[in-house]
Motif scaffolding. Structure first.
Motif, PDB file in Angstrom:
ATOM      1  N   ASN A  97       0.973  -1.080   0.051  1.00 52.67           N
ATOM      2  CA  ASN A  97       0.045   0.018   0.061  1.00 52.67           C
ATOM      3  C   ASN A  97       0.890   1.300  -0.093  1.00 52.67           C
ATOM      4  N   THR A  98       0.942   2.126  -1.141  1.00 58.24           N
ATOM      5  CA  THR A  98       1.563   3.185  -1.197  1.00 58.24           C
ATOM      6  C   THR A  98       0.941   4.499  -1.550  1.00 58.24           C
ATOM      7  N   VAL A  99       1.048   5.681  -1.470  1.00 55.55           N
ATOM      8  CA  VAL A  99       0.540   6.827  -1.755  1.00 55.55           C
ATOM      9  C   VAL A  99       0.342   6.840  -3.135  1.00 55.55           C
ATOM     10  N   GLU A 100       1.430   6.724  -3.912  1.00 57.64           N
ATOM     11  CA  GLU A 100       1.222   6.578  -5.274  1.00 57.64           C
ATOM     12  C   GLU A 100       0.358   5.459  -6.015  1.00 57.64           C
ATOM     13  N   ARG A 101       0.052   4.356  -5.428  1.00 50.37           N
ATOM     14  CA  ARG A 101      -0.490   3.263  -5.922  1.00 50.37           C
ATOM     15  C   ARG A 101      -1.940   3.674  -5.406  1.00 50.37           C
ATOM     16  N   GLN A 102      -2.398   4.487  -4.469  1.00 52.61           N
ATOM     17  CA  GLN A 102      -3.605   4.768  -4.228  1.00 52.61           C
ATOM     18  C   GLN A 102      -4.163   5.732  -5.043  1.00 52.61           C
ATOM     19  N   LYS A 103      -3.724   6.484  -5.996  1.00 54.94           N
ATOM     20  CA  LYS A 103      -4.143   7.033  -7.162  1.00 54.94           C
ATOM     21  C   LYS A 103      -5.076   6.334  -8.032  1.00 54.94           C
ATOM     22  N   SER A 104      -4.788   5.089  -8.163  1.00 53.03           N
ATOM     23  CA  SER A 104      -5.499   4.152  -9.074  1.00 53.03           C
ATOM     24  C   SER A 104      -6.089   3.259  -8.549  1.00 53.03           C
ATOM     25  N   GLU A 105      -6.172   2.743  -7.045  1.00 51.80           N
ATOM     26  CA  GLU A 105      -6.655   1.695  -6.562  1.00 51.80           C
ATOM     27  C   GLU A 105      -6.806   2.099  -4.928  1.00 51.80           C
ATOM     28  N   SER A 106      -7.804   1.250  -4.370  1.00 52.50           N
ATOM     29  CA  SER A 106      -7.676   1.346  -2.698  1.00 52.50           C
ATOM     30  C   SER A 106      -7.104   0.059  -2.155  1.00 52.50           C
ATOM     31  N   PHE A 107      -6.974   0.233  -1.119  1.00 53.51           N
ATOM     32  CA  PHE A 107      -6.264  -1.058  -0.319  1.00 53.51           C
ATOM     33  C   PHE A 107      -7.143  -1.163   0.997  1.00 53.51           C
ATOM     34  N   SER A 108      -7.110  -2.544   1.404  1.00 54.49           N
ATOM     35  CA  SER A 108      -7.685  -2.828   2.675  1.00 54.49           C
ATOM     36  C   SER A 108      -6.923  -2.486   3.836  1.00 54.49           C
ATOM     37  N   LEU A 109      -7.342  -2.733   5.148  1.00 59.34           N
ATOM     38  CA  LEU A 109      -6.505  -2.768   6.233  1.00 59.34           C
ATOM     39  C   LEU A 109      -5.401  -3.668   6.023  1.00 59.34           C
ATOM     40  N   THR A 110      -4.222  -3.296   6.647  1.00 59.98           N
ATOM     41  CA  THR A 110      -2.843  -3.851   6.498  1.00 59.98           C
ATOM     42  C   THR A 110      -3.034  -5.313   6.895  1.00 59.98           C
ATOM     43  N   THR A 111      -2.699  -6.256   5.982  1.00 59.69           N
ATOM     44  CA  THR A 111      -2.839  -7.737   6.406  1.00 59.69           C
ATOM     45  C   THR A 111      -1.362  -8.365   6.580  1.00 59.69           C
ATOM     46  N   PHE A 112      -0.235  -7.755   6.138  1.00 58.75           N
ATOM     47  CA  PHE A 112       1.154  -8.310   6.432  1.00 58.75           C
ATOM     48  C   PHE A 112       2.100  -7.006   6.180  1.00 58.75           C
ATOM     49  N   ILE A 113       3.315  -7.147   7.099  1.00 57.60           N
ATOM     50  CA  ILE A 113       4.306  -6.026   7.017  1.00 57.60           C
ATOM     51  C   ILE A 113       5.730  -6.719   6.825  1.00 57.60           C
ATOM     52  N   ALA A 114       6.053  -6.326   5.594  1.00 57.41           N
ATOM     53  CA  ALA A 114       7.361  -6.881   5.186  1.00 57.41           C
ATOM     54  C   ALA A 114       8.480  -5.764   5.174  1.00 57.41           C
ATOM     55  N   ALA A 115       9.678  -6.275   4.964  1.00 56.23           N
ATOM     56  CA  ALA A 115      10.793  -5.338   4.907  1.00 56.23           C
ATOM     57  C   ALA A 115      11.674  -5.761   3.608  1.00 56.23           C
ATOM     58  N   SER A 116      12.016  -4.773   2.884  1.00 58.07           N
ATOM     59  CA  SER A 116      12.898  -4.921   1.877  1.00 58.07           C
ATOM     60  C   SER A 116      14.463  -5.161   2.001  1.00 58.07           C
ATOM     61  N   ARG A 117      14.947  -6.315   1.721  1.00 63.40           N
ATOM     62  CA  ARG A 117      16.346  -6.624   2.111  1.00 63.40           C
ATOM     63  C   ARG A 117      17.014  -7.032   0.772  1.00 63.40           C
ATOM     64  N   LEU A 118      18.406  -7.349   0.971  1.00 58.71           N
ATOM     65  CA  LEU A 118      19.199  -7.940   0.365  1.00 58.71           C
ATOM     66  C   LEU A 118      19.557  -9.378   0.316  1.00 58.71           C
ATOM     67  N   LEU A 119      19.289  -9.958  -0.689  1.00 61.36           N
ATOM     68  CA  LEU A 119      19.571 -11.462  -0.934  1.00 61.36           C
ATOM     69  C   LEU A 119      21.008 -11.760  -1.499  1.00 61.36           C
ATOM     70  N   ALA A 120      21.881 -12.668  -1.103  1.00 66.26           N
ATOM     71  CA  ALA A 120      23.037 -12.824  -1.901  1.00 66.26           C
ATOM     72  C   ALA A 120      23.811 -14.189  -1.856  1.00 66.26           C
ATOM     73  N   LYS A 121      24.406 -14.595  -2.500  1.00 72.66           N
ATOM     74  CA  LYS A 121      25.247 -15.722  -2.190  1.00 72.66           C
ATOM     75  C   LYS A 121      26.311 -15.390  -0.927  1.00 72.66           C
ATOM     76  N   LYS A 122      26.377 -16.537  -0.081  1.00 72.47           N
ATOM     77  CA  LYS A 122      27.111 -16.190   1.165  1.00 72.47           C
ATOM     78  C   LYS A 122      28.715 -15.821   0.758  1.00 72.47           C
ATOM     79  N   SER A 123      29.062 -16.733  -0.394  1.00 71.76           N
ATOM     80  CA  SER A 123      30.313 -16.526  -0.830  1.00 71.76           C
ATOM     81  C   SER A 123      30.734 -15.087  -1.120  1.00 71.76           C
ATOM     82  N   SER A 124      29.657 -14.254  -1.675  1.00 67.41           N
ATOM     83  CA  SER A 124      29.931 -12.738  -1.956  1.00 67.41           C
ATOM     84  C   SER A 124      30.306 -11.934  -1.002  1.00 67.41           C
TER      85      SER A 124
END
Length: 287
Positions: A97-124
């Motif tokens: 749910n973002t302010v930008e996306r609310q310009k074209s659609e509506s959202f329900s009450l929040t159903t989940f909360i994630a965090a954006s993170r980095l996935l990488a190979k351990k060797s890197s």
């Protein structure tokens, strides 16, 4: 032009459903455990379970003995326009749910909360955003994660080469095949991809988060009556405690088709959002 009945009065979505006898759910094919296909190619998942409860409420509201549920596949790129143009009535996936996306659609009450993170190979040994300086980095087209990545690349002058996958599987494959040193996406989706990989121990997910992502069920913009019905369903699930049963089913138990258990306890932020339901799109609200 659809004619309003007493049951669907004031709601274009409910009027359409009543007239056609059909409601359309948008689903994702590989967004484990929210919305994905099982071994019989049927859409299942956490978001699908919540949406089917909403379908039951629509059926009761309209007093429809038979309500056809049409399942319509969507992608990160098509989900928003398909809701906006009325093709999909409820988008049952992993949409922030973002302010930008609310310009074209509506959202329900929040159903989940994630965090954006980095996935990488351990060797890197990739652990922080600064480790990505000058490197090829993957994310998925049409997501908030790729938008944040582009913004960070500019503001922090990281000189990254950003590669856009058509879906999460393609983005993850870029890391698996060393086309990208990391994949930036919501942590719960990264966990599911790693859990289903041939060698999960090969990958790591960063402790550092780039953003907070409140998910909601997307629907037509400006249909207050339909949104209230959807939100009332969620409030009922939250207050009864049923949300914990549904959550445990998908995040802390073996799930189809391979019996993978994500072993992901409910976060403190989601517990707060369940105790005090909100459709707030501001990430800071969930910190």
């Amino acid at each position: 032009m659809l004619v309003s009945s007493a049951w669907g009065q004031g709601s274009p979505t409910l009027n359409k459903v009543e007239q056609t006898g059909m409601i359309t759910l948008g689903y994702r094919v590989g967004s484990v455990p929210f919305s994905y296909l099982d071994e019989k190619l049927n859409p299942i998942g956490y978001s699908m379970d919540l949406c089917y409860r909403m379908v039951d409420a629509v059926k009761a509201r309209l007093k429809l003995r038979n309500l056809q549920v049409k399942l319509f596949p969507v992608t990160s790129a098509t989900r928003i326009p398909l809701v906006a143009n009325g093709t999909v009535d409820l988008e049952c996936g992993v949409t922030t749910n973002t302010v930008e996306r609310q310009k074209s659609e509506s959202f329900s009450l929040t159903t989940f909360i994630a965090a954006s993170r980095l996935l990488a190979k351990k060797s890197s040994n990739i652990q922080t955003l600064n480790d990505l300086r000058g490197e090829p980095v993957a994310s998925t087209v049409g997501t908030t994660s790729i938008l944040y990545l582009h913004d960070l690349n500019l503001t922090q002058k990281l000189d990254m080469k950003i590669l856009a996958g058509l879906d999460d599987a393609e983005s993850f494959q870029m890391v698996q095949t060393d086309r990208a040193v990391a994949y930036v996406m919501d942590d719960v989706l990264l966990r599911s991809l790693v859990a289903n990989a041939k060698n999960p121990a090969e990958f790591s997910i960063s402790a550092e988060s780039l953003s907070i992502e409140p998910y909601g069920i997307a629907m037509a913009k400006g249909d207050a009556v339909f949104k209230q019905l959807v939100d009332d369903v969620l409030v009922g699930i939250f207050r009864s405690g049923e949300i914990h049963t549904i959550y445990n089913k998908w995040f802390q138990s073996p799930i189809p088709p391979r019996g993978i258990n994500l072993q992901l306890p409910m976060s403190a932020a989601l517990k707060r959002a369940i105790a005090t339901p909100t459709d707030n799109s501001d990430p800071k609200h969930y910190e």
